[in-house]
Design a protein around this motif. Sequence first.
Motif, PDB file in Angstrom:
ATOM      1  N   ARG A   1       0.795  -0.864   0.293  1.00  0.00           N
ATOM      2  CA  ARG A   1      -0.213   0.245   0.043  1.00  0.00           C
ATOM      3  C   ARG A   1       1.290   1.317   0.088  1.00  0.00           C
ATOM      4  O   ARG A   1       0.864   2.136  -0.925  1.00  0.00           O
ATOM      5  CB  ARG A   1      -1.192   0.337   0.875  1.00  0.00           C
ATOM      6  CG  ARG A   1      -1.988   0.509   1.056  1.00  0.00           C
ATOM      7  CD  ARG A   1      -3.257   0.308   2.124  1.00  0.00           C
ATOM      8  NE  ARG A   1      -4.020  -0.210   2.336  1.00  0.00           N
ATOM      9  CZ  ARG A   1      -3.121  -1.719   3.792  1.00  0.00           C
ATOM     10  NH1 ARG A   1      -2.265  -1.235   3.561  1.00  0.00           N
ATOM     11  NH2 ARG A   1      -3.691  -2.719   3.469  1.00  0.00           N
ATOM     12  N   THR A  59      -9.800  -5.170 -14.538  1.00  0.00           N
ATOM     13  CA  THR A  59      -8.833  -5.290 -14.563  1.00  0.00           C
ATOM     14  C   THR A  59      -8.256  -6.061 -13.145  1.00  0.00           C
ATOM     15  O   THR A  59      -9.030  -6.890 -12.107  1.00  0.00           O
ATOM     16  CB  THR A  59      -7.740  -3.936 -13.637  1.00  0.00           C
ATOM     17  OG1 THR A  59      -6.568  -4.558 -13.895  1.00  0.00           O
ATOM     18  CG2 THR A  59      -8.384  -3.693 -12.698  1.00  0.00           C
ATOM     19  N   ASN A  89      -5.833  -6.469 -11.238  1.00  0.00           N
ATOM     20  CA  ASN A  89      -4.429  -5.557 -10.725  1.00  0.00           C
ATOM     21  C   ASN A  89      -5.509  -5.119  -9.084  1.00  0.00           C
ATOM     22  O   ASN A  89      -6.424  -4.168  -9.132  1.00  0.00           O
ATOM     23  CB  ASN A  89      -3.766  -4.442 -11.566  1.00  0.00           C
ATOM     24  CG  ASN A  89      -3.389  -5.165 -12.138  1.00  0.00           C
ATOM     25  OD1 ASN A  89      -3.278  -6.081 -12.515  1.00  0.00           O
ATOM     26  ND2 ASN A  89      -3.153  -4.555 -13.632  1.00  0.00           N
ATOM     27  N   VAL A  90      -4.559  -4.926  -8.563  1.00  0.00           N
ATOM     28  CA  VAL A  90      -4.948  -3.939  -7.677  1.00  0.00           C
ATOM     29  C   VAL A  90      -5.199  -2.627  -6.970  1.00  0.00           C
ATOM     30  O   VAL A  90      -5.626  -2.670  -5.757  1.00  0.00           O
ATOM     31  CB  VAL A  90      -5.225  -5.799  -5.609  1.00  0.00           C
ATOM     32  CG1 VAL A  90      -5.411  -6.500  -6.264  1.00  0.00           C
ATOM     33  CG2 VAL A  90      -3.720  -5.218  -5.539  1.00  0.00           C
ATOM     34  N   ASP A  91      -3.602  -2.722  -7.631  1.00  0.00           N
ATOM     35  CA  ASP A  91      -3.417  -0.924  -7.762  1.00  0.00           C
ATOM     36  C   ASP A  91      -5.361   0.209  -8.060  1.00  0.00           C
ATOM     37  O   ASP A  91      -5.521  -0.157  -9.355  1.00  0.00           O
ATOM     38  CB  ASP A  91      -2.039  -0.420  -8.076  1.00  0.00           C
ATOM     39  CG  ASP A  91      -2.458  -1.557  -9.949  1.00  0.00           C
ATOM     40  OD1 ASP A  91      -3.233  -0.563 -10.515  1.00  0.00           O
ATOM     41  OD2 ASP A  91      -2.150  -1.943  -9.520  1.00  0.00           O
ATOM     42  N   ASN A  92      -4.606   1.116  -7.969  1.00  0.00           N
ATOM     43  CA  ASN A  92      -5.248   2.134  -8.736  1.00  0.00           C
ATOM     44  C   ASN A  92      -5.041   2.531  -9.639  1.00  0.00           C
ATOM     45  O   ASN A  92      -5.097   4.249 -10.108  1.00  0.00           O
ATOM     46  CB  ASN A  92      -6.068   3.098  -7.694  1.00  0.00           C
ATOM     47  CG  ASN A  92      -4.844   3.901  -7.145  1.00  0.00           C
ATOM     48  OD1 ASN A  92      -3.536   3.738  -7.175  1.00  0.00           O
ATOM     49  ND2 ASN A  92      -5.280   4.975  -6.391  1.00  0.00           N
ATOM     50  N   GLU A  96      -7.342   4.801 -12.168  1.00  0.00           N
ATOM     51  CA  GLU A  96      -7.904   5.620 -11.459  1.00  0.00           C
ATOM     52  C   GLU A  96      -7.005   6.862 -11.957  1.00  0.00           C
ATOM     53  O   GLU A  96      -7.413   7.946 -12.304  1.00  0.00           O
ATOM     54  CB  GLU A  96      -8.659   5.039 -10.625  1.00  0.00           C
ATOM     55  CG  GLU A  96      -9.706   4.350 -10.582  1.00  0.00           C
ATOM     56  CD  GLU A  96      -8.602   2.781 -10.655  1.00  0.00           C
ATOM     57  OE1 GLU A  96      -9.929   1.832 -10.185  1.00  0.00           O
ATOM     58  OE2 GLU A  96      -8.437   2.669 -10.208  1.00  0.00           O
ATOM     59  N   HIS A 131     -12.240  -3.983 -10.453  1.00  0.00           N
ATOM     60  CA  HIS A 131     -10.964  -4.851 -10.133  1.00  0.00           C
ATOM     61  C   HIS A 131     -11.587  -6.094  -9.801  1.00  0.00           C
ATOM     62  O   HIS A 131     -12.428  -6.658  -8.664  1.00  0.00           O
ATOM     63  CB  HIS A 131     -10.749  -4.272  -8.744  1.00  0.00           C
ATOM     64  CG  HIS A 131      -9.902  -2.720  -9.276  1.00  0.00           C
ATOM     65  ND1 HIS A 131      -8.814  -2.591  -9.128  1.00  0.00           N
ATOM     66  CD2 HIS A 131     -10.879  -1.553  -9.387  1.00  0.00           C
ATOM     67  CE1 HIS A 131      -8.466  -1.007  -9.309  1.00  0.00           C
ATOM     68  NE2 HIS A 131      -9.373  -1.081  -9.651  1.00  0.00           N
ATOM     69  N   GLU A 149      -9.132  -4.250  -4.360  1.00  0.00           N
ATOM     70  CA  GLU A 149      -8.039  -3.522  -4.009  1.00  0.00           C
ATOM     71  C   GLU A 149      -7.695  -2.993  -3.298  1.00  0.00           C
ATOM     72  O   GLU A 149      -8.323  -2.971  -2.378  1.00  0.00           O
ATOM     73  CB  GLU A 149      -9.343  -1.570  -4.495  1.00  0.00           C
ATOM     74  CG  GLU A 149     -10.155  -1.738  -5.732  1.00  0.00           C
ATOM     75  CD  GLU A 149     -11.427  -0.851  -5.921  1.00  0.00           C
ATOM     76  OE1 GLU A 149     -10.250  -0.432  -5.455  1.00  0.00           O
ATOM     77  OE2 GLU A 149     -12.716  -1.050  -5.906  1.00  0.00           O
ATOM     78  N   LYS A 165      -8.265  -0.629   0.135  1.00  0.00           N
ATOM     79  CA  LYS A 165      -9.950  -0.678   0.682  1.00  0.00           C
ATOM     80  C   LYS A 165      -9.695  -1.762   2.290  1.00  0.00           C
ATOM     81  O   LYS A 165      -8.814  -2.959   1.294  1.00  0.00           O
ATOM     82  CB  LYS A 165     -10.561  -1.518  -0.138  1.00  0.00           C
ATOM     83  CG  LYS A 165     -11.578   0.131  -1.016  1.00  0.00           C
ATOM     84  CD  LYS A 165     -12.158  -0.500  -1.885  1.00  0.00           C
ATOM     85  CE  LYS A 165     -13.065   0.270  -2.527  1.00  0.00           C
ATOM     86  NZ  LYS A 165     -14.129   0.156  -4.358  1.00  0.00           N
TER      87      LYS A 165
END
Length: 227
Positions: free
Chosen positions: A56, A84, A86-89, A92, A101, A105, A108
Amino acid sequence: MKIAVLTGAGISAESGIKTFRDNDGLWEGHDVMEVASPQGWKKNPSNVLQFYNLRRKQLLEVKPNAAHFALTELQARFDVQIVTQNVDNLHEKAGNKNVLHLHGELLKARSEHNDNLVYPWEKDINLGDKAKDGNQLRPDIVWFGEAVPKIEEATKIFSEANIVIVIGTSLQVYPAAGLIDFAPVDAEIYLIDPNPNVEASKNLHVFAEKAAKATPRIVKKIISTHA
């Protein structure tokens, strides 16, 4: 015209987010099952929390790359839905809207016993941090062995697409890997990955390149062809 995009670890890797895909199942030196499975969480929740706390912090420092921004440009012109793994942002951050997602995420947190109790979370998650139901908070990540709750929504997106773009995924992690099979038979499919494990065919165009190099070029082609 509807465009469905599936992105995987390869698109984020060029922004500095490491992937375990090409490294014998190790992620930042950790066995993936130790930090990305219900068993790993039950065995050592402190270790799991520490792992994601570091991810994170890293995420807050990295920036989108040319592939992310190219998709933003595409989204300004067409009905583009991004799915996606992927768990990144980073999508966005690049201005992308309509991002689904599949695997959760990183920014979160949720109750360990109720996946509907989800909270925005940019700081560390520590043992003792509780959800409203009194249970320990955990990363809002879909771990190996857990159900993928948004897969039906993703399937619908791909079943309605005129064009499919697959970027930076080995197409080996299911159920996400099966999404392109739901695309209409006449849909044009563009696959971008440095090490593709599929061969080009009539409607499948394969580009053995990195995401940041190939995506802007393919986006320009799609825009010029369908303007």
